[in-house]
Design an enzyme around this catalytic site. Structure first.
Site, PDB file in Angstrom:
ATOM      1  CG  ASP A  46       1.170  -4.468  -1.462  1.00 47.98           C
ATOM      2  OD1 ASP A  46       0.080  -3.493  -1.898  1.00 47.98           O
ATOM      3  OD2 ASP A  46       1.593  -4.144   0.016  1.00 47.98           O
ATOM      4  CG  ASP A  71      -1.800 -12.040   8.089  1.00 51.91           C
ATOM      5  OD1 ASP A  71      -1.363 -11.738   6.993  1.00 51.91           O
ATOM      6  OD2 ASP A  71      -0.893 -11.825   8.779  1.00 51.91           O
ATOM      7  CD  GLU A  78       1.671 -14.099  -3.130  1.00 53.46           C
ATOM      8  OE1 GLU A  78       0.960 -14.608  -2.227  1.00 53.46           O
ATOM      9  OE2 GLU A  78       2.613 -13.345  -2.782  1.00 53.46           O
ATOM     10  CE  LYS A 112       1.677 -17.940   8.770  1.00 49.63           C
ATOM     11  NZ  LYS A 112       2.116 -17.430   9.864  1.00 49.63           N
ATOM     12  CG  PHE A 167      -3.645  -3.669   5.223  1.00 56.54           C
ATOM     13  CD1 PHE A 167      -2.293  -4.062   4.799  1.00 56.54           C
ATOM     14  CD2 PHE A 167      -4.229  -4.525   6.261  1.00 56.54           C
ATOM     15  CE1 PHE A 167      -1.705  -5.409   5.104  1.00 56.54           C
ATOM     16  CE2 PHE A 167      -3.393  -5.745   6.667  1.00 56.54           C
ATOM     17  CZ  PHE A 167      -2.131  -6.209   6.030  1.00 56.54           C
ATOM     18  CB  VAL A 168      -7.886  -6.049   1.691  1.00 53.08           C
ATOM     19  CG1 VAL A 168      -8.537  -4.813   1.271  1.00 53.08           C
ATOM     20  CG2 VAL A 168      -6.869  -6.781   0.844  1.00 53.08           C
TER      21      VAL A 168
END
Ligand code: IMP
Ligand code: MG
Length: 178
Positions: free
Chosen positions: A102, A158, A98, A42, A151-152
């Protein structure tokens, strides 16, 4: 929601500017073609909506689902792909859209899945690239920003399904993860 933000990494203005540049680049590179944008749900939904409106070409938009994360922040390496088979990939100029590259595990699986269906060309366009965390030898062709090893959230990204609607990309305060 905003009280959980520690730091804004990429502002709404910076993202908007960069997405315009990427759109112009894609418009030039795909001149005379009708690319098929395949968004990875998503997380892609905000970026795809913005980049598509900055590509001045006839293009088609489709979605695919790929998830490996569950509610955590570390890749599980177990990628699930979901897709409707009501469109042709063979012979098309595909651009995978995308939110973030990562470990590269998700896109390696997805790229193989699409490549096996005989596209004319296949490129990857990601808003964020986090090269520090790469586990698979994978490079994006179009990158919005290089992202530090954090981590963003926001702009589609999300944490446990929250924060996708923030208009910028941010780092959360440590207490927001607990
Ligand atoms: P990869 O398979 O490790 O490259 O992970 C790609 C997917 O993991 C992305 O499409 C995101 O949905 C998710 N992801 C990776 N890093 C982050 C992050 O910093 N914030 C939110 N989601 C992330
Ligand atoms: Mg996610």
């Amino acid at each position: 929601m905003k009280e959980s933000i520690k730091e804004i990494l990429f502002s709404q203005e910076a993202i908007s500017q960069r997405v315009k540049e990427l759109g112009a680049q894609l418009t030039e590179d795909y001149a005379g073609k009708s690319p098929l944008l395949i968004g990875v749900l998503k997380g892609c939904f905000v970026f795809l909506a913005d980049i598509a409106r900055n590509i001045d070409l006839n293009c088609e938009v489709r979605f695919i689902t790929a998830s490996s994360y569950g509610a955590g922040t570390i890749t599980s390496g177990d990628v699930k792909i979901g897709m409707d088979f009501d469109f042709e990939i063979a012979g098309r100029d595909i651009i995978i859209i995308e939110d973030i590259l990562d470990s590269g595990v998700t896109l390696t699986t997805l790229r193989g899945f699409i490549a096996a269906r005989g596209p004319a060309s296949l490129k990857i366009c990601t808003l964020l690239d986090k090269p520090a965390r790469r586990q698979a030898p994978l490079y994006a062709d179009y990158i919005g920003f290089e992202c530090p090893d954090e981590f963003v959230v926001g702009y589609g990204l999300d944490f446990a399904e929250s924060y996708r609607n923030l208009p910028y990309v941010a780092i959360l305060k440590p207490e927001a993860y607990s």
